[in-house]
Write an enzyme that holds these catalytic residues in place. Structure first.
Site, PDB file in Angstrom:
ATOM      1  N   ASP A   1     -11.503  20.507 -21.724  1.00 35.09           N
ATOM      2  CA  ASP A   1     -12.306  19.946 -22.795  1.00 35.09           C
ATOM      3  C   ASP A   1     -13.781  20.342 -22.624  1.00 35.09           C
ATOM      4  O   ASP A   1     -14.310  20.306 -21.512  1.00 35.09           O
ATOM      5  CB  ASP A   1     -12.164  18.414 -22.690  1.00 35.09           C
TER       6      ASP A   1
ATOM      7  N   GLU B   1     -11.637  24.716 -24.503  1.00 31.81           N
ATOM      8  CA  GLU B   1     -12.258  24.343 -25.768  1.00 31.81           C
ATOM      9  C   GLU B   1     -13.745  24.630 -25.687  1.00 31.81           C
ATOM     10  O   GLU B   1     -14.443  24.029 -24.859  1.00 31.81           O
ATOM     11  CB  GLU B   1     -12.063  22.855 -26.061  1.00 31.81           C
TER      12      GLU B   1
END
Ligand SMILES: [Ca+2]
Ligand SMILES: [Ca+2]
Length: 490
Positions: free
Chosen positions: A194, A235
């Site tokens: 993330d 990401e």
């Protein structure tokens, strides 16, 4: 040794929000046992990998990104034993499981942060980013990212409840590496990382996509690749291709492609040209997708395409046959719409529409409103029905599985012309050609540079062979809103 077949990570993944997928015990919240009960469904669809959004204990008790413990399973989701069973059952079906690892921040209730915030001289102070006085001149996504704790200011650009780790502290690296090894040693097949564009901050004008981030992720990649057949994807919406590079993450979600795929599906010639060119230069490890759990990445595809099924199928056919690794967001394969009466991220994170009613998801009261189109778009209505979105997804995923050149072959001979485009994929001696017409009228296309007098068999849909002339040219008629896949025979 990994129990998975070589190249498993080039097949289609399903991104799963466990809380929204399937409830096994009637408390209205999806859980790991519920997910296990649907593995046959996922296998039948052809999925080879699962990305589970965070599954360890969180402060939010919802999306899970406010991590309170990097190892113990969220109590709403089940136990360590459930996770072990999920891994075993997925592996038996040839599916890998990757976990969301929140590497940039933790919950403000994580013990490390509580210690860090307790006193300036606490030995764990430097696990997070602190300043004695309020730093000036900062604006991250329009907000001041610094918050007072009483004995200093901590940096938390996403939310005051999710302070950023201090990645300039080597202990932070060890902490994360240890947690990654913990899961790898249990047989987890990799991770989705993330917010990797936000790891290191070098000042108010240098808080995103800093060069140090690539080195950090390169080391993480080395660790993960020291295990057999593991996969990772990052990401980084602001710089996807830089993080997709081999020396960085090696794979990153293609935020810079999805909107052009949707525009292409609507017939936009400029977008079609851009899609056809993307993998000429983008790292082959890019992870393609159309939408996900974050509203900044767009609404549910059903909403973005106003329920236009022909366009929806073209969008699916585009990313499922391109290079990289495609990620389907749960429910996308049946055209699940945004949640009824919900806005923002919540609208995208609703219970899966297994049947026309909530009872397909839970025997209790669902934790959140259902998808607005559950009465028409649900698994029971579409599975095994010819021409349904589900059947189209299953067929395309199956093509990718059956023809290794589509899953992991080279990308070449890309072209576009108006509403049409095409490309070739090759792996070893296998060569495939994919042709699209996104337009509302049939298009005649003239192909060149094909093998002299070669013959190409239509793999999808059923059609006659394509005969190439002695000078390497062929012409064919592409029906409106269609995709054709050919396999070279000689
Ligand atoms: Ca439950
Ligand atoms: Ca950071």
């Amino acid at each position: 040794m990994s129990p998975l077949p070589d190249g498993w990570m080039h097949g289609a993944f399903m991104q799963i929000y466990v809380r929204g997928y399937k409830d096994s015990d009637g408390d209205g919240k999806g859980d790991l046992k519920g997910l296990i009960s649907q593995l046959d469904y996922l296998q039948d669809l052809g999925v080879q990998g699962l990305w589970l959004m965070p599954v360890t204990q969180s402060e939010d008790r919802d999306h899970g990104y406010a991590v309170k413990d990097y190892r113990s399973i969220e109590v709403d989701y089940g136990s360590q034993a459930d996770m072990a069973l999920l891994l075993a059952q997925a592996h038996q079906r040839g599916m890998g499981v990757i976990l969301d690892h929140v590497i940039n921040h933790a919950s403000s209730r994580h013990p490390l942060f509580l210690n860090s915030a307790s006193a300036k001289l606490n030995p764990q102070r430097n696990y997070f980013v602190w300043q004695d006085t309020l730093p000036l001149g900062w604006s991250v996504w329009g907000q001041n990212p610094w918050y007072s704790s009483g004995n200093g200011y901590f940096y938390a650009p996403f939310w005051s409840g999710m302070p950023d780790f201090n990645w300039k502290n080597e202990q932070v690296k060890s902490f994360h590496h240890d947690n990654l090894r913990y899961w790898l040693n249990q047989g987890v097949d990799g991770f989705r990382f993330d917010a990797v564009g936000n790891l290191v901050e070098n000042g108010p004008m240098a808080w995103e996509s800093q060069p140090e981030n690539h080195a950090i992720m390169g080391q993480v990649q080395d660790l993960i690749k020291s295990y057999d057949k593991r996969y990772m994807v990052c990401e980084a919406p602001a710089a996807p291709q830089a993080f997709g590079a081999k020396a960085s993450c090696g794979s990153a979600l293609a935020f810079d492609l999805k909107d052009n795929i949707l525009r292409a599906a609507r017939g936009d010639a400029t977008a079609i040209a851009a899609v056809s060119q993307y993998f000429r230069s983008a790292p082959a490890g890019m992870a393609t997708f159309l939408a996900n759990h974050d509203s900044f990445a767009g609404e549910r595809i059903w909403n973005q395409l106003s329920g236009n099924q022909a366009q929806y199928k073209m969008a699916a056919a585009t990313y499922l046959l391109l290079p990289g690794t495609p990620f389907i967001y749960y429910g996308e394969e049946i055209g699940m719409a945004n949640g009824a009466g919900l806005t923002g991220d919540w609208a995208l994170r609703t219970p899966m529409s297994w049947t026309a009613q909530a009872t397909g998801f839970t025997s209790g009261v669902p934790f959140r409103a259902l998808s607005a189109n559950i009465s028409s778009n649900h698994v029971q209505a579409q599975r095994g029905v010819e021409g349904s979105l589900h059947s189209v997804y299953k067929t395309l995923i199956g093509l990718r599985k059956r023809l290794p050149s589509l899953a992991r072959g080279d990308y070449s001979a890309a072209w576009s012309q108006g509403a049409s485009m095409g490309f070739q994929r090759s792996l070893g001696t296998e060569r495939t050609m994919v042709l699209y017409n996104y337009g509302l009228v049939a298009q005649n296309v003239n192909l060149s540079g094909l093998g002299a007098a070669s013959v190409w068999a239509a793999e999808y849909p059923v059609a006659s062979d394509l005969m190439v002339t002695a000078s390497g040219t062929a012409s064919l008629n592409l029906p409106p809103q269609s995709v054709m896949v050919y396999l070279q025979r000689n």
